[in-house]
Motif scaffolding. Structure first.
Motif, PDB file in Angstrom:
ATOM      1  N   LEU A 179      37.359  33.104  38.616  1.00 24.09           N
ATOM      2  CA  LEU A 179      37.073  34.040  37.533  1.00 24.09           C
ATOM      3  C   LEU A 179      35.570  34.211  37.345  1.00 24.09           C
ATOM      4  O   LEU A 179      35.082  35.304  37.055  1.00 24.09           O
ATOM      5  CB  LEU A 179      37.705  33.546  36.226  1.00 24.09           C
ATOM      6  N   LEU A 180      34.820  33.130  37.523  1.00 22.83           N
ATOM      7  CA  LEU A 180      33.370  33.158  37.341  1.00 22.83           C
ATOM      8  C   LEU A 180      32.683  32.877  38.667  1.00 22.83           C
ATOM      9  O   LEU A 180      33.213  32.171  39.512  1.00 22.83           O
ATOM     10  CB  LEU A 180      32.939  32.092  36.324  1.00 22.83           C
ATOM     11  N   GLY A 181      31.516  33.433  38.823  1.00 23.21           N
ATOM     12  CA  GLY A 181      30.737  33.179  40.025  1.00 23.21           C
ATOM     13  C   GLY A 181      29.345  33.736  39.869  1.00 23.21           C
ATOM     14  O   GLY A 181      29.094  34.567  38.993  1.00 23.21           O
ATOM     15  N   PRO A 182      28.416  33.297  40.713  1.00 24.50           N
ATOM     16  CA  PRO A 182      27.028  33.761  40.573  1.00 24.50           C
ATOM     17  C   PRO A 182      26.854  35.254  40.798  1.00 24.50           C
ATOM     18  O   PRO A 182      25.862  35.833  40.360  1.00 24.50           O
ATOM     19  CB  PRO A 182      26.281  32.934  41.629  1.00 24.50           C
ATOM     20  N   LYS A 183      27.788  35.911  41.486  1.00 26.36           N
ATOM     21  CA  LYS A 183      27.657  37.339  41.783  1.00 26.36           C
ATOM     22  C   LYS A 183      28.772  38.167  41.147  1.00 26.36           C
ATOM     23  O   LYS A 183      28.986  39.317  41.525  1.00 26.36           O
ATOM     24  CB  LYS A 183      27.636  37.561  43.287  1.00 26.36           C
ATOM     25  N   THR A 184      29.478  37.582  40.202  1.00 25.29           N
ATOM     26  CA  THR A 184      30.577  38.308  39.554  1.00 25.29           C
ATOM     27  C   THR A 184      30.278  38.501  38.072  1.00 25.29           C
ATOM     28  O   THR A 184      29.546  37.719  37.473  1.00 25.29           O
ATOM     29  CB  THR A 184      31.914  37.550  39.702  1.00 25.29           C
ATOM     30  N   LYS A 185      30.861  39.556  37.511  1.00 21.56           N
ATOM     31  CA  LYS A 185      30.732  39.829  36.082  1.00 21.56           C
ATOM     32  C   LYS A 185      32.108  39.699  35.432  1.00 21.56           C
ATOM     33  O   LYS A 185      33.113  40.120  35.997  1.00 21.56           O
ATOM     34  CB  LYS A 185      30.189  41.233  35.850  1.00 21.56           C
ATOM     35  N   LEU A 186      32.131  39.118  34.252  1.00 20.40           N
ATOM     36  CA  LEU A 186      33.363  38.980  33.484  1.00 20.40           C
ATOM     37  C   LEU A 186      33.266  39.845  32.239  1.00 20.40           C
ATOM     38  O   LEU A 186      32.297  39.742  31.479  1.00 20.40           O
ATOM     39  CB  LEU A 186      33.584  37.515  33.083  1.00 20.40           C
ATOM     40  N   ARG A 187      34.267  40.696  32.042  1.00 19.17           N
ATOM     41  CA  ARG A 187      34.322  41.516  30.838  1.00 19.17           C
ATOM     42  C   ARG A 187      35.438  40.976  29.950  1.00 19.17           C
ATOM     43  O   ARG A 187      36.617  41.082  30.284  1.00 19.17           O
ATOM     44  CB  ARG A 187      34.575  42.982  31.187  1.00 19.17           C
ATOM     45  N   ALA A 188      35.031  40.343  28.852  1.00 16.45           N
ATOM     46  CA  ALA A 188      35.985  39.778  27.902  1.00 16.45           C
ATOM     47  C   ALA A 188      35.753  40.422  26.543  1.00 16.45           C
ATOM     48  O   ALA A 188      34.646  40.870  26.237  1.00 16.45           O
ATOM     49  CB  ALA A 188      35.822  38.262  27.806  1.00 16.45           C
TER      50      ALA A 188
END
Length: 208
Positions: A19-28
């Motif tokens: 779900l999380l990573g240095p190159k990913t974005k999370l929209r919550a």
């Protein structure tokens, strides 16, 4: 207030996604929807998730009874926690289909608090979705809820990223004297009693 004595519901499938990573974005996001106990309200909510590209949405005042996990027609998954027999209060977390396989476990703590934990290679994410008593609520009721929230925070693994979201029913104001590490100066009005409680629990747990 109902309190669950059940163990967390652990997902039995093999979890590989992150779900999380240095190159990913999370929209919550978090939304007090007033009720999901109405025809078509669930579809309306998931349509808004699609429109805003929200991956995880916390719901306050779901007003569903009991606790459980369901899948919607458009393949969103809803985990929820409410009172046993009365359509009052209630919280939920809605997860989009692309990130469902990151769900490690979840726990229906009460009709005002639910916990979900998600997998990531570098840092797992724990979410506490809340619906706090209003500022005018009975002091004992507020004491019980904040004690319950503190207990839930204490159980979060040390290296998890912790996201507390929902309708906290608090006003923290703009005066951050003695709480500079906890809050900024961008709140509105003056801090109320619930705001004092929120700032203190954040400061005591190194949250911002």
């Amino acid at each position: 207030m109902t309190i669950s004595n059940e163990s967390p519901y652990r997902e039995v499938r093999s979890v590989k996604e992150n779900l999380l990573g240095p190159k990913t974005k999370l929209r919550a996001g978090a939304w007090n929807v007033r009720t999901m106990y109405e025809t078509s309200k669930r579809a309306q909510i998931t349509n808004e998730m699609k429109r805003h590209k929200i991956q995880i949405l916390g719901i306050s005042e779901a007003r569903w009874t009991g606790s459980g996990k369901i899948k919607t027609n458009d393949r969103y998954t809803v985990i929820f926690s409410g009172q046993e027999n009365i359509h009052l209060y209630g919280v939920a977390v809605i997860i989009d289909k692309e990130n469902l396989n990151t769900l490690l476990e979840w726990e229906p703590i009460s009709d005002r608090l639910i916990r979900a934990r998600f997998n990531s290679k570098y840092c797992k994410l724990s979410v506490l979705q809340c619906y706090a008593p209003t500022n005018d609520a009975d002091e004992d009721c507020k004491d019980d809820w904040y004690d319950q929230l503190q207990m839930a925070i204490s159980k979060v693994p040390q290296h998890d990223m912790l996201l507390i979201m929902g309708d906290i029913n608090a006003k923290v104001g703009s005066d951050n004297s003695n709480f500079e590490r906890t809050m900024g100066k961008h709140g509105c009005g003056e801090r109320n009693n619930n705001g004092d409680r929120l700032v203190e629990i954040c400061a005591n747990n190194n949250l911002s």
